[in-house]
Design a protein around this motif. Structure first.
Motif, mmCIF file in Angstrom:
data_model
loop_
_atom_site.group_PDB
_atom_site.id
_atom_site.type_symbol
_atom_site.label_atom_id
_atom_site.label_comp_id
_atom_site.label_asym_id
_atom_site.label_seq_id
_atom_site.Cartn_x
_atom_site.Cartn_y
_atom_site.Cartn_z
ATOM 1 N N MET A 303 0.822 -1.214 0.000
ATOM 2 C CA MET A 303 0.000 0.000 0.000
ATOM 3 C C MET A 303 0.855 1.263 0.000
ATOM 4 S SD MET A 303 -3.044 -0.984 -0.330
ATOM 5 C CE MET A 303 -3.701 0.678 -0.247
ATOM 6 N N ASP A 304 2.072 1.191 0.493
ATOM 7 C CA ASP A 304 2.937 2.374 0.486
ATOM 8 C C ASP A 304 3.194 2.873 -0.932
ATOM 9 O OD1 ASP A 304 3.008 2.115 3.184
ATOM 10 O OD2 ASP A 304 5.026 1.286 3.297
ATOM 11 N N VAL A 305 3.325 1.954 -1.883
ATOM 12 C CA VAL A 305 3.552 2.341 -3.277
ATOM 13 C C VAL A 305 2.367 3.159 -3.794
ATOM 14 C CG1 VAL A 305 3.771 1.418 -5.600
ATOM 15 C CG2 VAL A 305 5.096 0.425 -3.749
ATOM 16 N N ILE A 306 1.159 2.759 -3.445
ATOM 17 C CA ILE A 306 -0.049 3.481 -3.875
ATOM 18 C C ILE A 306 -0.124 4.847 -3.211
ATOM 19 C CG2 ILE A 306 -2.566 3.447 -3.833
ATOM 20 C CD1 ILE A 306 -1.382 1.544 -5.852
ATOM 21 N N TRP A 307 0.143 4.903 -1.921
ATOM 22 C CA TRP A 307 0.023 6.169 -1.194
ATOM 23 C C TRP A 307 1.059 7.186 -1.661
ATOM 24 C CZ3 TRP A 307 -0.109 3.145 4.069
ATOM 25 C CH2 TRP A 307 -1.347 2.506 4.182
ATOM 26 N N LEU A 308 2.264 6.729 -1.967
ATOM 27 C CA LEU A 308 3.311 7.656 -2.398
ATOM 28 C C LEU A 308 2.931 8.347 -3.707
ATOM 29 C CD1 LEU A 308 6.576 5.673 -1.548
ATOM 30 C CD2 LEU A 308 5.831 7.836 -0.536
ATOM 31 N N GLN A 309 2.468 7.586 -4.708
ATOM 32 C CA GLN A 309 2.126 8.202 -5.989
ATOM 33 C C GLN A 309 0.817 8.974 -5.928
ATOM 34 O OE1 GLN A 309 0.561 5.117 -8.988
ATOM 35 N NE2 GLN A 309 1.852 3.881 -7.638
ATOM 36 N N ASP A 402 16.778 -19.906 -6.442
ATOM 37 C CA ASP A 402 17.302 -18.612 -6.016
ATOM 38 C C ASP A 402 16.227 -17.867 -5.230
ATOM 39 O OD1 ASP A 402 18.607 -16.259 -5.659
ATOM 40 O OD2 ASP A 402 19.151 -15.945 -7.751
ATOM 41 N N LYS A 403 16.301 -17.929 -3.915
ATOM 42 C CA LYS A 403 15.322 -17.247 -3.074
ATOM 43 C C LYS A 403 15.444 -15.732 -3.172
ATOM 44 C CE LYS A 403 14.919 -20.935 0.382
ATOM 45 N NZ LYS A 403 13.474 -21.181 0.127
ATOM 46 N N LEU A 404 16.660 -15.223 -3.289
ATOM 47 C CA LEU A 404 16.839 -13.782 -3.396
ATOM 48 C C LEU A 404 16.213 -13.246 -4.678
ATOM 49 C CD1 LEU A 404 18.043 -11.161 -2.329
ATOM 50 C CD2 LEU A 404 20.223 -11.786 -3.408
ATOM 51 N N TRP A 405 16.332 -14.001 -5.757
ATOM 52 C CA TRP A 405 15.725 -13.570 -7.031
ATOM 53 C C TRP A 405 14.213 -13.513 -6.917
ATOM 54 C CZ3 TRP A 405 12.421 -15.520 -10.765
ATOM 55 C CH2 TRP A 405 12.440 -14.873 -12.003
ATOM 56 N N ASP A 406 13.624 -14.468 -6.211
ATOM 57 C CA ASP A 406 12.174 -14.448 -6.018
ATOM 58 C C ASP A 406 11.738 -13.203 -5.254
ATOM 59 O OD1 ASP A 406 12.001 -16.854 -7.318
ATOM 60 O OD2 ASP A 406 11.994 -18.051 -5.479
ATOM 61 N N VAL A 407 12.479 -12.827 -4.218
ATOM 62 C CA VAL A 407 12.128 -11.645 -3.437
ATOM 63 C C VAL A 407 12.230 -10.390 -4.293
ATOM 64 C CG1 VAL A 407 12.786 -10.240 -1.453
ATOM 65 C CG2 VAL A 407 12.791 -12.722 -1.263
ATOM 66 N N LEU A 408 13.282 -10.290 -5.094
ATOM 67 C CA LEU A 408 13.458 -9.108 -5.939
ATOM 68 C C LEU A 408 12.383 -9.017 -7.009
ATOM 69 C CD1 LEU A 408 17.357 -9.153 -6.365
ATOM 70 C CD2 LEU A 408 15.975 -7.861 -4.717
ATOM 71 N N GLN A 409 11.964 -10.145 -7.569
ATOM 72 C CA GLN A 409 10.915 -10.116 -8.578
ATOM 73 C C GLN A 409 9.582 -9.677 -7.985
ATOM 74 O OE1 GLN A 409 12.978 -10.178 -11.492
ATOM 75 N NE2 GLN A 409 10.964 -10.888 -12.165
ATOM 76 N N LYS A 410 9.233 -10.205 -6.834
ATOM 77 C CA LYS A 410 7.977 -9.805 -6.201
ATOM 78 C C LYS A 410 8.025 -8.340 -5.756
ATOM 79 C CE LYS A 410 6.786 -14.440 -4.621
ATOM 80 N NZ LYS A 410 6.560 -15.336 -3.450
ATOM 81 N N SER A 411 9.183 -7.873 -5.343
ATOM 82 C CA SER A 411 9.311 -6.460 -4.975
ATOM 83 C C SER A 411 9.112 -5.564 -6.195
ATOM 84 C CB SER A 411 10.680 -6.203 -4.351
ATOM 85 O OG SER A 411 10.869 -6.985 -3.183
ATOM 86 N N SER A 412 9.645 -5.973 -7.351
ATOM 87 C CA SER A 412 9.457 -5.188 -8.568
ATOM 88 C C SER A 412 7.992 -5.178 -8.996
ATOM 89 C CB SER A 412 10.337 -5.746 -9.694
ATOM 90 O OG SER A 412 11.706 -5.647 -9.349
ATOM 91 N N GLU A 413 7.296 -6.309 -8.840
ATOM 92 C CA GLU A 413 5.867 -6.342 -9.168
ATOM 93 C C GLU A 413 5.074 -5.393 -8.262
ATOM 94 O OE1 GLU A 413 4.716 -10.370 -8.822
ATOM 95 O OE2 GLU A 413 5.932 -11.071 -10.527
ATOM 96 N N THR A 414 5.466 -5.298 -7.002
ATOM 97 C CA THR A 414 4.797 -4.356 -6.102
ATOM 98 C C THR A 414 5.050 -2.919 -6.525
ATOM 99 O OG1 THR A 414 4.990 -5.924 -4.269
ATOM 100 C CG2 THR A 414 4.619 -3.629 -3.699
ATOM 101 N N ALA A 415 6.275 -2.610 -6.948
ATOM 102 C CA ALA A 415 6.594 -1.246 -7.373
ATOM 103 C C ALA A 415 5.839 -0.841 -8.629
ATOM 104 C CB ALA A 415 8.097 -1.117 -7.606
ATOM 105 N N LEU A 416 5.334 -1.789 -9.417
ATOM 106 C CA LEU A 416 4.591 -1.488 -10.638
ATOM 107 C C LEU A 416 3.126 -1.170 -10.384
ATOM 108 C CD1 LEU A 416 6.026 -4.157 -13.130
ATOM 109 C CD2 LEU A 416 6.252 -1.669 -13.298
ATOM 110 N N ARG A 417 2.655 -1.272 -9.175
ATOM 111 C CA ARG A 417 1.249 -1.003 -8.892
ATOM 112 C C ARG A 417 0.901 0.442 -9.244
ATOM 113 N NH1 ARG A 417 -1.285 -2.102 -3.597
ATOM 114 N NH2 ARG A 417 -3.104 -2.322 -4.950
#
Length: 794
Positions: A303-309, A402-417
């Motif tokens: 939700m922080d991504v939505i509130w910031l924009q 690669d667990k780190l890659w999974d975290v980074l991919q999901k973080s990027s999907e969140t930033a695209l909201r």
């Protein structure tokens, strides 16, 4: 200290005595004693009035002391038992406030909160400016302040009536690979930058975590001016990782409002006031937030991504969400409080999470809580990144291990909201503010009128919330909508009693709400059916209906089609039975009630009363005794010749069905006549005896059955005595009568010798002697043993 000990001892003794007396009185039947003694009844009334007055005085004292710390509340009035029940929530609030104040005082006395209290002249001058912070303020006090809406002072006041696509607030686009002029209105402005972003090699490098600075020896800079904002921006440009967190308020705002933003680097913390009229100028922080060379660490950024924009025009490129790291590592908890305790040993003061973050100046408790959210987050990021690398298998293709890659991919999907305006759908209730999800999660049974009232009240709440710029829950809670829809009150008092405790908006607009309920109830008589509308939204999904609805559908399957539509008033084109009839199927409208529980007389001649299941007329024949049952043979379609009744052969006329799987009992001597066998053979006769018609025939049949039983007993005695049937032996007509005079006494039985007792015990037959000789069945569990087969044994 001695006075305090004496006061505590005296108070405790008085409380114990009062508690014991109250418990003793509770076990007594006071109403019974009141009815016997008028003086006792009067004395009890006097004591009740005295106790109510004492309780009211105590609550008033507690309320006045809380008002000194900033809590604005009124003491509840306790005149009688009804006053206690009606003001119970207010009493609980006062007691909770006292307990929280006591808890805070104990923490300060023991030093439990001392480590989260930053020191320094900057804090004293920055945060206590404008009147200072009163000590001992509780979380309840920070939630109950009546604050003027800061959004009314914004340069761009929220309108809450936008129906088109959201236009980004960006005036410029730093670090852009796609210019702002080429971005379509339906696109996320930084979509290409986020999709093409590649995390730096330092993220995949395991390194020693950088320790955080002690909380006590550092301070936070409060950013509430434009000069302080640009100064902070200059220092943030020098960092390679920053931690970000937001504090959001959504009670007195329709879409919500970002009230505070915390930013931390490895060496410094900032607390940014995002309620200033120039708040949109904070989009200059995109020079850091959208910089791909700076990693942004947030926890639960969904939700922080939505509130910031939405509020500030800020976008994140290079996001790392520690919440997804918790899930990838399989931690038992996924909250920020869990991470603070696990890696920093800090107990987060989560009682301030729901505080009103619009308070200015910020109390010291909120300052400490907000700063702790980002002060330790970079160290937590180092620890979790190393653990993700250690537990990842980088040799497998396509990043499977690669667990780190999974975290980074999901973080990027969140930033695209992307944020969108909340648009209300009256017809189908779709969208984040629609009524469909609320009704779908609650399997309520609503008639046509109730469904119409539900939708109308829900729409009225949304319109009022947009107009007042308040949250929908502040205007009217969800459960009040269901209550109003089911009760459909007809007066203002009914509305206030149904929506109890009524909110301030409902009390001020009760006439308007009553008009909405009345109009919707009238239109609902010919309105849409709830199940029809829900099936239009998702016809392919099974509906969430309760057992009552399933029973109604089952009953409809057995009723004539004409009665389903005519009796219930349902739409013939609809295949769904109405969820609830307007009146009871048996009692009519006698049990109908409103919020005031008004009694209505039931009239059998009143028109409009319909029965879902037609009942037979109540005549005298129904209550008469049923006629004597007679045997009526079933006749086949084709005529059959009349059968001549066979002559009675002495067997029993009663027909007993033989049990399946049981063999007939045969005579002990196969060559003997069948008539000599005991009467159980007659029970296996496969012919159905015709019931006699006259009393003489019934008496004759009874005598013959008695004679047959005696003959069977004689045959049985003959078999057991001589080893077989002997028809030459004389037969005794009847057994010898029992001689009661010569029978031994039961109360005073004769004593027997040891020899007689031994002989008697020898003659006693044990019925369970051969029970262990039966073959044993196969064991319940058969296990294979190594080296030996269960089929072939050596």
């Amino acid at each position: 200290m001695e006075d305090l000990t004496a006061l505590h001892s005296a108070t405790t003794s008085a409380l114990l005595a009062a508690t014991r007396t109250a418990s003793h009185l509770a076990n007594s039947d006071l109403p019974f004693h009141r009815s016997l003694d008028a003086e006792l009844s009067s004395a009890l009334d006097v004591q009740n009035a005295r106790l109510f007055a004492l309780a009211e005085r105590l609550l008033g004292t507690a309320t006045r002391s809380a008002a000194e710390t900033g809590v604005r509340s009124h003491a509840p009035r306790l005149r009688n038992i009804d006053g206690v029940e009606g003001n119970w929530r207010a009493v609980v609030d006062v007691v909770d406030s006292l307990l929280e104040r006591a808890d805070t005082a104990l923490d300060e006395f023991t030093g439990a909160v001392r480590r989260l209290s930053p020191v320094g002249e900057q804090q004293k001058a920055g945060f206590a400016a404008g009147g200072g912070v009163k000590p001992g303020r509780t979380a309840a006090a920070l939630r109950n302040w009546d604050i003027e809406k800061p959004q009314l002072r914004f340069e761009h006041v929220p309108r809450n009536d936008e129906t088109g696509l959201f236009v980004p607030l960006l005036e410029s686009k730093p670090h852009a690979t796609k210019p702002l002029m080429e971005v379509q209105v339906f696109e996320q402005p930084y979509q290409r930058e986020i999709e093409e972003f590649q995390y730096q090699d330092s993220v995949y490098t395991q390194a020693e975590p950088i320790p955080y600075h002690p909380f006590e020896s550092t301070t936070a800079t409060f950013v509430d001016t434009e000069e302080a904002m640009y100064e902070m921006l200059g220092e943030l440009k020098q960092a390679t990782e920053i931690a970000i967190d937001l504090e959001h308020h959504d009670q007195r705002s329709y879409i919500g409002i970002v009230s505070l933003m915390q930013i931390s680097t490895r060496h410094k913390d900032w607390i940014v006031d995002t309620l200033k009229p120039w708040r949109r100028k904070l989009q200059c922080l995109n020079e850091v937030f959208a910089n791909p060379s700076v990693i942004k660490i947030l926890h639960g950024a969904y939700m922080d991504v939505i509130w910031l924009q939405r509020d500030l025009g800020l976008y994140l490129v290079g996001l790392f969400d520690t919440h997804y790291a918790c899930r990838a590592l399989g931690y038992s908890g996924g909250s920020l409080a869990f991470l603070l305790k696990k890696f920093a040993g800090v107990d987060a003061q989560k009682q301030y999470q729901m505080a009103d973050w619009r308070i200015r100046p910020l109390p010291q408790e909120l300052v400490d809580y907000a700063r702790s959210d980002t002060h330790y987050l970079l160290y937590i990021f180092d620890e979790m990144r190393n653990e993700l690398i250690q537990r990842s298998d980088l040799t497998r293709p396509n990043h499977e291990g690669d667990k780190l890659w999974d975290v980074l991919q999901k973080s990027s999907e969140t930033a695209l909201r992307r944020y969108e305006h909340p648009i209300y759908d009256t017809e189908l209730g779709q969208g984040p503010v629609g009524w469909y999800k609320l009704l779908d999660r609650t399997p309520a049974l609503l008639s046509r009128e109730q469904f119409a009232v539900f939708r109308a009240v829900h729409k009225w709440r949304d319109d009022v919330a947009r107009e007042q710029d308040d949250s929908v829950h502040f205007v009217l809670p969800n459960h009040h909508i269901f209550t109003l829809a089911k009760q459909m009150p007809e007066t203002k008092e009914g509305v206030l009693n149904t929506a109890h405790p009524a909110t301030q908006t409902v009390r001020l607009r009760v006439d308007e709400l009553l008009a909405v309920v009345s109009s919707a109830k009238e239109k609902g008589k010919t309105g849409d059916d709830m199940m029809d509308v829900l099936n239009r939204v998702e016809p392919q999904l099974p509906r969430k209906i309760s057992r009552e609805v399933a029973v109604a559908h089952s009953v409809a399957a057995f009723l004539p089609k004409a009665s389903n539509s005519a009796v219930n008033g349902a739409n013939p084109a609809s295949s769904v039975l109405p969820l609830r009839s307007a009146a009871s199927a048996f009692w009519g409208p006698a049990l109908a009630s409103t919020a005031q529980q008004e009694r209505r007389e039931y009239s059998t001649a009143a028109p409009g009363i319909s029965l879902t299941v037609p009942l037979p007329p109540l005549t005298a024949e129904i209550f008469a005794d049923p006629p004597e049952a007679t045997y009526t043979p079933v006749r086949s379609a084709s005529p059959e010749p009349t059968a001549v009744a066979p002559e009675d052969d002495g067997h029993d006329d009663i027909f007993v069905l033989k049990q399946l799987g049981k063999k007939r009992k045969r005579a002990a001597m196969g060559s003997e006549p069948r008539d000599a066998v005991m009467d159980s053979m007659a029970a296996n006769n496969d012919e159905v005896a015709v019931m006699p018609d006259s009393d003489a025939e019934r008496a004759r049949g009874k005598a013959e059955r008695k004679k047959a039983r005696k003959d069977g007993k004689r045959a049985q005695r003959a078999i057991s005595g001589a080893g077989g049937l002997n028809y030459d032996d004389p037969v005794v007509d009847d057994e010898q009568p029992f001689d009661y005079a010569s029978a031994p006494s039961i109360l005073h039985p004769p004593r027997e010798s040891r020899e007689e007792a031994r002989e008697r015990r020898k003659k006693v037959v044990n019925p369970y002697a051969k029970s262990s000789d039966v073959p044993k069945a196969l064991g319940r569990v058969q296990k294979e043993r190594s080296g030996r087969s269960m089929t072939y044994k050596s």
